[in-house]
Enzyme design. Structure first.
Site, mmCIF file in Angstrom:
data_model
loop_
_atom_site.group_PDB
_atom_site.id
_atom_site.type_symbol
_atom_site.label_atom_id
_atom_site.label_comp_id
_atom_site.label_asym_id
_atom_site.label_seq_id
_atom_site.Cartn_x
_atom_site.Cartn_y
_atom_site.Cartn_z
ATOM 1 N N ASN A 183 -10.112 -0.975 0.080
ATOM 2 C CA ASN A 183 -8.660 -0.821 0.094
ATOM 3 C C ASN A 183 -8.094 -1.290 -1.255
ATOM 4 O OD1 ASN A 183 -5.909 -0.984 0.496
ATOM 5 N ND2 ASN A 183 -6.037 -2.092 2.442
ATOM 6 N N HIS B 217 -3.865 6.655 3.322
ATOM 7 C CA HIS B 217 -4.188 5.362 2.727
ATOM 8 C C HIS B 217 -5.608 4.978 3.113
ATOM 9 C CE1 HIS B 217 -4.015 1.432 1.176
ATOM 10 N NE2 HIS B 217 -3.953 0.822 2.338
ATOM 11 N N CYS C 274 0.814 -1.221 0.000
ATOM 12 C CA CYS C 274 0.000 0.000 0.000
ATOM 13 C C CYS C 274 0.847 1.271 0.000
ATOM 14 C CB CYS C 274 -0.949 -0.007 1.188
ATOM 15 S SG CYS C 274 -1.888 -1.525 1.329
HETATM 16 N N1 COA Z 1 -18.220 -9.995 8.872
HETATM 17 C C1 COA Z 1 -18.627 -10.339 10.085
HETATM 18 N N2 COA Z 1 -17.780 -10.687 11.085
HETATM 19 C C2 COA Z 1 -16.463 -10.652 10.803
HETATM 20 C C3 COA Z 1 -15.977 -10.287 9.551
HETATM 21 C C4 COA Z 1 -16.897 -9.964 8.560
HETATM 22 N N3 COA Z 1 -16.535 -9.599 7.333
HETATM 23 N N4 COA Z 1 -14.635 -10.353 9.588
HETATM 24 C C5 COA Z 1 -14.278 -10.728 10.822
HETATM 25 N N5 COA Z 1 -15.391 -10.922 11.573
HETATM 26 C C6 COA Z 1 -15.485 -11.336 12.934
HETATM 27 C C7 COA Z 1 -14.271 -12.093 13.400
HETATM 28 O O1 COA Z 1 -14.373 -13.432 13.020
HETATM 29 C C8 COA Z 1 -14.333 -11.898 14.904
HETATM 30 O O2 COA Z 1 -15.244 -12.841 15.430
HETATM 31 P P1 COA Z 1 -14.915 -13.593 16.807
HETATM 32 O O3 COA Z 1 -14.774 -12.498 17.835
HETATM 33 O O4 COA Z 1 -16.107 -14.446 16.977
HETATM 34 O O5 COA Z 1 -13.640 -14.326 16.544
HETATM 35 C C9 COA Z 1 -14.952 -10.506 15.046
HETATM 36 O O6 COA Z 1 -15.552 -10.200 13.776
HETATM 37 C C10 COA Z 1 -13.972 -9.431 15.417
HETATM 38 O O7 COA Z 1 -12.829 -9.593 14.622
HETATM 39 P P2 COA Z 1 -11.608 -8.605 14.722
HETATM 40 O O8 COA Z 1 -10.518 -9.070 13.838
HETATM 41 O O9 COA Z 1 -11.276 -8.352 16.158
HETATM 42 O O10 COA Z 1 -12.270 -7.286 14.179
HETATM 43 P P3 COA Z 1 -11.625 -5.859 14.087
HETATM 44 O O11 COA Z 1 -12.449 -4.905 14.803
HETATM 45 O O12 COA Z 1 -10.158 -5.886 14.386
HETATM 46 O O13 COA Z 1 -11.769 -5.538 12.534
HETATM 47 C C11 COA Z 1 -10.451 -5.546 10.554
HETATM 48 C C12 COA Z 1 -11.147 -6.385 11.610
HETATM 49 C C13 COA Z 1 -9.768 -6.454 9.570
HETATM 50 C C14 COA Z 1 -11.489 -4.703 9.840
HETATM 51 C C15 COA Z 1 -9.444 -4.610 11.249
HETATM 52 O O14 COA Z 1 -8.640 -5.350 12.136
HETATM 53 C C16 COA Z 1 -8.568 -3.899 10.290
HETATM 54 O O15 COA Z 1 -9.024 -3.051 9.541
HETATM 55 N N6 COA Z 1 -7.255 -4.192 10.319
HETATM 56 C C17 COA Z 1 -6.337 -3.549 9.453
HETATM 57 C C18 COA Z 1 -6.569 -4.019 8.076
HETATM 58 C C19 COA Z 1 -5.748 -3.279 7.101
HETATM 59 O O16 COA Z 1 -5.731 -2.086 7.138
HETATM 60 N N7 COA Z 1 -5.103 -4.009 6.230
HETATM 61 C C20 COA Z 1 -4.382 -3.470 5.171
HETATM 62 C C21 COA Z 1 -3.276 -2.669 5.644
HETATM 63 S S1 COA Z 1 -2.742 -1.787 4.302
#
Ligand code: COA
Length: 338
Positions: A295, A265, A124
């Protein structure tokens, strides 16, 4: 590595952005459409990420096609013919082929037959890495201009059955033309790059490279798709983008108050909100389009820059801050006087 504005005595001359362009594939995939294929909901995706839709390239539309269309728009705005392009740098993690570089296909597609062309793989942060390479290459006089492009067809590297990742990403391309700056005509004021390879495992495409070729046996594991430890990546993203922003603003001899527009980003609205809060930038001065596109990795900052420019959000003399973060881990910022 980090770098900043050229110091007195250095031979590199300032560069500016002479034109921007972007291209998004026609097909819109909404959260509601994803609700039908994986166990997710529009409510979850919007509240956790801010994303409402993403664009998906057609089967016969390659990363180089997206890149070429964005590049031609940037060239048109800059008033430069494809044949006069000297250097092409494509930032991508979803190349048409592992070799040759996607930039080589772009060279042919835009008719830049005399240009040197290569890719940058910095996820990214790639577009800002490309900007820094172009700044030095054009600023040192080795090339008279550069077309830098961030382009991704992430839909080809997403596991569409994995709700943790498939809701996050989209396809698209953005481009900018870099030329030497005339007197008073805008310039790149500072640039900061950083890498932490110790965190490489947090976000990667584990298969399809020489370390793990795709075989008949491992094909069902879908190893050539994005794998991510979301929560860890989130924390690193906030810290790294905050630091890169502050370092970039300081290296440019400015304060946050001087920044007319912040173009971060576009990965997650919560990440952007956390940075905005820490930087004390006015929320209205932040460009956001991730709700429409998700993204798009190396393309994200480039698309946002082009849209902001074409919408009249940046005017001559404005100071703008671009900041990105991605797999590697990598991060980068650039402060530009428009
Ligand atoms: N729909 C519904 N539930 C989902 C889901 C979806 N699409 N994706 C994950 N979940 C669930 C998980 O399984 C988890 O369930 P559990 O508690 O029963 O295990 C729950 O939601 C919480 O997951 P978590 O990973 O803690 O959520 P979060 O608040 O951290 O959000 C992201 C997840 C990926 C959105 C977030 O961590 C994020 O944006 N991270 C950075 C990603 C990024 O920027 N990547 C690229 C960098 S350039």
């Amino acid at each position: 590595m980090t770098s900043s504005a050229p110091q007195p005595g250095q031979t590199i001359t300032p560069v500016r952005i002479a034109g921007t362009g972007s291209y998004l594939p026609e097909r819109i995939m909404t959260n509601q459409e994803l609700e039908k294929s994986v166990d997710t909901s529009d409510e979850w995706i919007v509240s956790r990420t801010g994303i409402r839709a993403r664009r998906i390239a057609a089967d016969d539309e390659n990363t180089s096609d997206l890149a070429s269309k964005a590049g031609l728009k940037a060239l048109e705005q800059a008033g430069i013919d494809g044949a006069d392009v000297d250097l092409i740098i494509v930032a991508t993690i979803t190349p048409d082929t592992l070799t040759p570089a996607t930039a080589c296909y772009v060279q042919q597609k835009i008719g830049a037959l005399g240009a040197v062309a290569f890719d940058v793989s910095a996820a990214c942060s790639g577009f800002l890495y490309a900007l820094e390479i172009a700044r030095h290459s054009v600023g040192a006089g080795a090339f008279k201009n550069a077309l830098i492009i961030g382009a991704e067809k992430l839909s080809a590297f997403v596991d569409w059955t994995d709700r943790n990742t498939c809701v996050l990403f989209g396809d698209g391309a953005g481009a900018a033309v870099i030329v030497p700056s005339e007197n008073g005509g805008g310039r790149v004021l500072s640039s900061q790059l950083g890498t932490d390879g110790a965190q490489a495992e947090l976000l990667n495409i584990p298969g399809g490279g020489s370390a793990c070729p795709i075989t008949v046996e491992n094909a069902p594991q879908k190893l050539a798709t994005l794998a991510m430890q979301g929560r860890e990546v989130f924390k690193h993203a906030v810290n790294a983008m905050k630091k890169a922003s502050i370092d970039g603003i300081t290296a440019a001899g400015l304060t946050a108050k001087d920044i007319k527009l912040l173009i971060p980003h576009q990965a997650n609205l919560r990440i952007i909100d956390a940075i905005v809060e820490r930087l004390e930038v006015n929320r209205d001065d932040v460009y956001i389009n991730l709700d429409k596109y998700g993204n798009t990795s190396a393309a994200a900052v480039a698309i946002a820059l082009d849209e902001a420019h074409r919408e009249g959000r940046v005017e001559r003399g404005d100071k703008i801050l671009l900041v990105a973060f991605g797999a590697g881990l990598t991060w980068a910022s650039a402060v530009i006087e428009w």
